[in-house]
Design a protein around this motif. Structure first.
Motif, mmCIF file in Angstrom:
data_model
loop_
_atom_site.group_PDB
_atom_site.id
_atom_site.type_symbol
_atom_site.label_atom_id
_atom_site.label_comp_id
_atom_site.label_asym_id
_atom_site.label_seq_id
_atom_site.Cartn_x
_atom_site.Cartn_y
_atom_site.Cartn_z
ATOM 1 N N SER A 199 0.809 -1.221 0.000
ATOM 2 C CA SER A 199 0.000 0.000 0.000
ATOM 3 C C SER A 199 0.842 1.271 0.000
ATOM 4 O O SER A 199 0.627 2.196 0.776
ATOM 5 C CB SER A 199 -0.937 -0.002 1.223
ATOM 6 O OG SER A 199 -1.814 1.100 1.199
ATOM 7 N N LYS A 212 -5.377 -5.969 7.410
ATOM 8 C CA LYS A 212 -6.221 -4.889 7.943
ATOM 9 C C LYS A 212 -7.248 -5.416 8.941
ATOM 10 O O LYS A 212 -7.734 -4.664 9.794
ATOM 11 C CB LYS A 212 -6.888 -4.112 6.816
ATOM 12 C CG LYS A 212 -8.085 -4.756 6.157
ATOM 13 C CD LYS A 212 -8.668 -3.816 5.094
ATOM 14 C CE LYS A 212 -9.982 -4.328 4.552
ATOM 15 N NZ LYS A 212 -10.551 -3.437 3.506
ATOM 16 N N TYR A 270 -8.900 0.546 12.632
ATOM 17 C CA TYR A 270 -9.208 1.561 11.617
ATOM 18 C C TYR A 270 -8.994 2.963 12.192
ATOM 19 O O TYR A 270 -9.260 3.221 13.363
ATOM 20 C CB TYR A 270 -10.659 1.412 11.162
ATOM 21 C CG TYR A 270 -11.087 2.448 10.149
ATOM 22 C CD1 TYR A 270 -10.722 2.339 8.819
ATOM 23 C CD2 TYR A 270 -11.863 3.543 10.544
ATOM 24 C CE1 TYR A 270 -11.109 3.281 7.881
ATOM 25 C CE2 TYR A 270 -12.263 4.502 9.614
ATOM 26 C CZ TYR A 270 -11.880 4.362 8.289
ATOM 27 O OH TYR A 270 -12.258 5.310 7.374
ATOM 28 N N LYS A 319 2.738 6.436 6.188
ATOM 29 C CA LYS A 319 2.884 5.538 5.040
ATOM 30 C C LYS A 319 3.737 4.319 5.386
ATOM 31 O O LYS A 319 3.486 3.211 4.923
ATOM 32 C CB LYS A 319 3.527 6.285 3.866
ATOM 33 C CG LYS A 319 2.566 7.194 3.099
ATOM 34 C CD LYS A 319 3.271 7.794 1.893
ATOM 35 C CE LYS A 319 2.297 8.622 1.050
ATOM 36 N NZ LYS A 319 2.967 9.183 -0.143
ATOM 37 N N THR A 327 1.655 2.474 8.946
ATOM 38 C CA THR A 327 0.241 2.110 8.944
ATOM 39 C C THR A 327 -0.167 1.667 7.547
ATOM 40 O O THR A 327 0.502 1.976 6.551
ATOM 41 C CB THR A 327 -0.658 3.283 9.387
ATOM 42 O OG1 THR A 327 -0.703 4.277 8.343
ATOM 43 C CG2 THR A 327 -0.146 3.923 10.666
ATOM 44 N N LEU A 328 -1.243 0.924 7.502
ATOM 45 C CA LEU A 328 -1.741 0.410 6.232
ATOM 46 C C LEU A 328 -2.770 1.408 5.686
ATOM 47 O O LEU A 328 -3.910 1.457 6.142
ATOM 48 C CB LEU A 328 -2.383 -0.960 6.464
ATOM 49 C CG LEU A 328 -2.608 -1.865 5.259
ATOM 50 C CD1 LEU A 328 -1.289 -2.233 4.602
ATOM 51 C CD2 LEU A 328 -3.346 -3.123 5.687
ATOM 52 N N ILE A 329 -2.345 2.225 4.753
ATOM 53 C CA ILE A 329 -3.223 3.279 4.223
ATOM 54 C C ILE A 329 -4.119 2.721 3.121
ATOM 55 O O ILE A 329 -3.629 2.140 2.148
ATOM 56 C CB ILE A 329 -2.388 4.465 3.683
ATOM 57 C CG1 ILE A 329 -1.648 5.142 4.847
ATOM 58 C CG2 ILE A 329 -3.276 5.459 2.953
ATOM 59 C CD1 ILE A 329 -0.782 6.307 4.426
ATOM 60 N N GLU A 330 -5.428 2.898 3.299
ATOM 61 C CA GLU A 330 -6.389 2.423 2.293
ATOM 62 C C GLU A 330 -6.702 3.516 1.275
ATOM 63 O O GLU A 330 -6.756 3.269 0.073
ATOM 64 C CB GLU A 330 -7.671 1.931 2.971
ATOM 65 C CG GLU A 330 -8.611 1.222 2.011
ATOM 66 C CD GLU A 330 -9.624 0.367 2.743
ATOM 67 O OE1 GLU A 330 -9.826 -0.788 2.337
ATOM 68 O OE2 GLU A 330 -10.203 0.851 3.737
ATOM 69 N N LYS A 372 -7.277 7.565 5.404
ATOM 70 C CA LYS A 372 -8.024 6.491 6.051
ATOM 71 C C LYS A 372 -7.186 5.224 5.955
ATOM 72 O O LYS A 372 -6.694 4.887 4.877
ATOM 73 C CB LYS A 372 -9.378 6.282 5.361
ATOM 74 C CG LYS A 372 -10.308 7.474 5.427
ATOM 75 C CD LYS A 372 -11.609 7.230 4.684
ATOM 76 C CE LYS A 372 -12.501 8.455 4.735
ATOM 77 N NZ LYS A 372 -13.765 8.249 3.984
ATOM 78 N N GLY A 373 -7.011 4.582 7.098
ATOM 79 C CA GLY A 373 -6.164 3.394 7.081
ATOM 80 C C GLY A 373 -6.293 2.571 8.337
ATOM 81 O O GLY A 373 -7.287 2.690 9.075
ATOM 82 N N TYR A 374 -5.278 1.727 8.554
ATOM 83 C CA TYR A 374 -5.303 0.783 9.691
ATOM 84 C C TYR A 374 -3.946 0.788 10.365
ATOM 85 O O TYR A 374 -2.911 0.885 9.711
ATOM 86 C CB TYR A 374 -5.637 -0.627 9.175
ATOM 87 C CG TYR A 374 -6.964 -0.700 8.471
ATOM 88 C CD1 TYR A 374 -8.126 -1.047 9.154
ATOM 89 C CD2 TYR A 374 -7.072 -0.375 7.115
ATOM 90 C CE1 TYR A 374 -9.348 -1.095 8.504
ATOM 91 C CE2 TYR A 374 -8.290 -0.424 6.448
ATOM 92 C CZ TYR A 374 -9.415 -0.785 7.152
ATOM 93 O OH TYR A 374 -10.616 -0.809 6.511
#
Length: 408
Positions: free
Chosen positions: A248, A362, A367, A384, A387-390, A404-406
């Motif tokens: 991601s 995720k 969230y 970046k 975290t896991l950015i959606e 927005k991410g996890y």
């Protein structure tokens, strides 16, 4: 005078395989015998015969019954066989009696796998683990192997610690085992400090597991651009590899490749490679690679999961890569865990696997939503990476990033 002929053809030891099919066995006997032949070929042996017998239990003296033993002896004498390989772990008495009756080297499945491990181990740690497993296995069996080892030099079953000392100096063996234990303990302590550092930094960890020759190293290389040795053979890689993997757009996680599993994986080897498997035990996610083109892939899949359960790792979430789609004639296999049907030879399938990992990871994170000013580039870079950015959107009206991410 007739000229003496010379040949450059490799002179391989001649072997005969022997297996007993127990009526109440937990293993698929046919597939274990097929694997035994593959293991023998990996050790550069020429397999000239295969003997099988159905019994309720192993013969305590000879492993097989006396009638079958006579068949084997006639075949061994006629074909000048060098070594007998049993499909099960032999007792000291069985090994000694078979050797006395047949007059050839006798090794079992465990020794054969140890032989391959001795060939494959590259790192100092791997070599120490293999040597310890060999010594640990052979020490109580020296009485059984003494004659065959002293009479027959070289070839299969003689890599590693050295057979002369194994016969003559038990004290030396125990001293050497204690020395190896100490060295491995230091390596394990270093690994533990490294793991604690990763946990402190909240690094997400993935461990690759799978049957030997399922394609783990190929996928490890695909996902991380590593140069791990990969080849179509059993136990092609032994030494654990750990690399960074980005998802991601920047989320950094750690992925480790572990030793492949096999049916009847000896407990000696599981114990010897405990420090290697610790990498998998500490993982947040198991990435199970399955050779979907193999006719026994379901058995292999179940075998790996059984070993995972024995190692108390069945509580770790798992996703499955059904690999070698390009070699398979069937449709996508079904399993009750998230999976994909792909090939490590198809570059575009790498994105499919990364998407699978993204969706599973995720689920284990929390969230979050946040807004950053356009001049907060350091904070954006941190998000970046960690975290896991959606979604990441830039609002031109107020010059802000909406993220927005996890996160852990």
């Amino acid at each position: 005078m007739k000229k003496e002929l010379h040949t450059t053809k490799e002179q391989r030891e001649r072997a005969v395989l022997v297996g007993v099919d127990l009526l109440q066995s937990d293993y698929d006997f046919t597939s274990t015998m097929s694997e035994l032949e593959s293991l023998a070929q990996t050790c550069r042996l020429e397999v000239l015969g295969v003997f099988q017998q159905n019994k309720n239990q192993f013969d305590q003296k000879y492993y097989v019954g006396k009638g079958k033993l006579q068949e084997i002896k006639d075949f061994v004498d006629f074909n000048e066989i060098d070594v007998l390989i049993a499909n099960d772990e032999l007792t000291t008495a069985q090994s000694k009696n078979l050797n006395a009756s047949l007059g050839i080297k006798v090794i079992d499945r465990t020794q054969l796998i140890l032989e391959i491990f001795a060939m494959r181990a590259q790192s100092k740690e791997g070599q120490l683990q293999v040597e310890f497993a060999q010594l640990d296995y052979l020490l109580p069996r020296l009485m059984g192997h003494g004659k065959s080892l002293s009479r027959l030099g070289g070839g299969i079953g003689t890599r590693g610690p050295g057979e002369t000392k194994l016969e003559t100096d038990r004290r030396h063996i125990r001293t050497r085992m204690n020395e190896i234990k100490r060295k491995l303990k230091n390596v394990s302590a270093h690994r533990e400090r490294y793991r604690q550092h990763r946990e402190h930094n909240q690094v997400f960890q993935i461990a690759m597991i799978g049957y030997t020759n399922a394609g783990k190293s190929s996928w490890f290389n695909q996902l991380t651009d590593a140069k791990t040795y990969e080849k179509d053979q059993l136990f092609a890689t032994l030494d654990p590899k750990t690399r960074k993997l980005k998802l991601s757009g920047g989320f950094e996680l750690i992925i480790s490749d572990t030793v492949g599993f096999i049916q009847k994986l000896p407990t000696t080897l599981i114990e010897a490679f405990k420090s290697t498997l610790e990498e998998a035990k500490q993982a947040d996610l198991l990435l199970h690679v399955v050779d979907a083109s193999h006719e026994e892939y379901k058995t292999q899949y179940d075998t790996v999961n059984q070993i995972v359960k024995e190692l108390n790792m069945d509580n770790i979430p798992q996703v499955v890569i059904f690999n070698k789609r390009d070699l398979s004639s069937q449709s996508a296999p079904f399993t009750n865990v998230p999976s994909v049907f792909v090939s490590s030879r198809v570059d575009s399938d790498r994105d499919i696997v990364k998407r699978l990992l993204f969706e599973q990871i995720k689920k284990q994170l929390k969230y979050y939503e946040t807004t950053l000013q356009s001049d907060e580039s350091n904070q954006l870079y941190h998000l970046k990476q960690n975290t896991l950015i959606e979604t990441l959107e830039f609002n031109e009206n107020d010059e802000t990033y909406v993220i927005k991410g996890y996160q852990k």
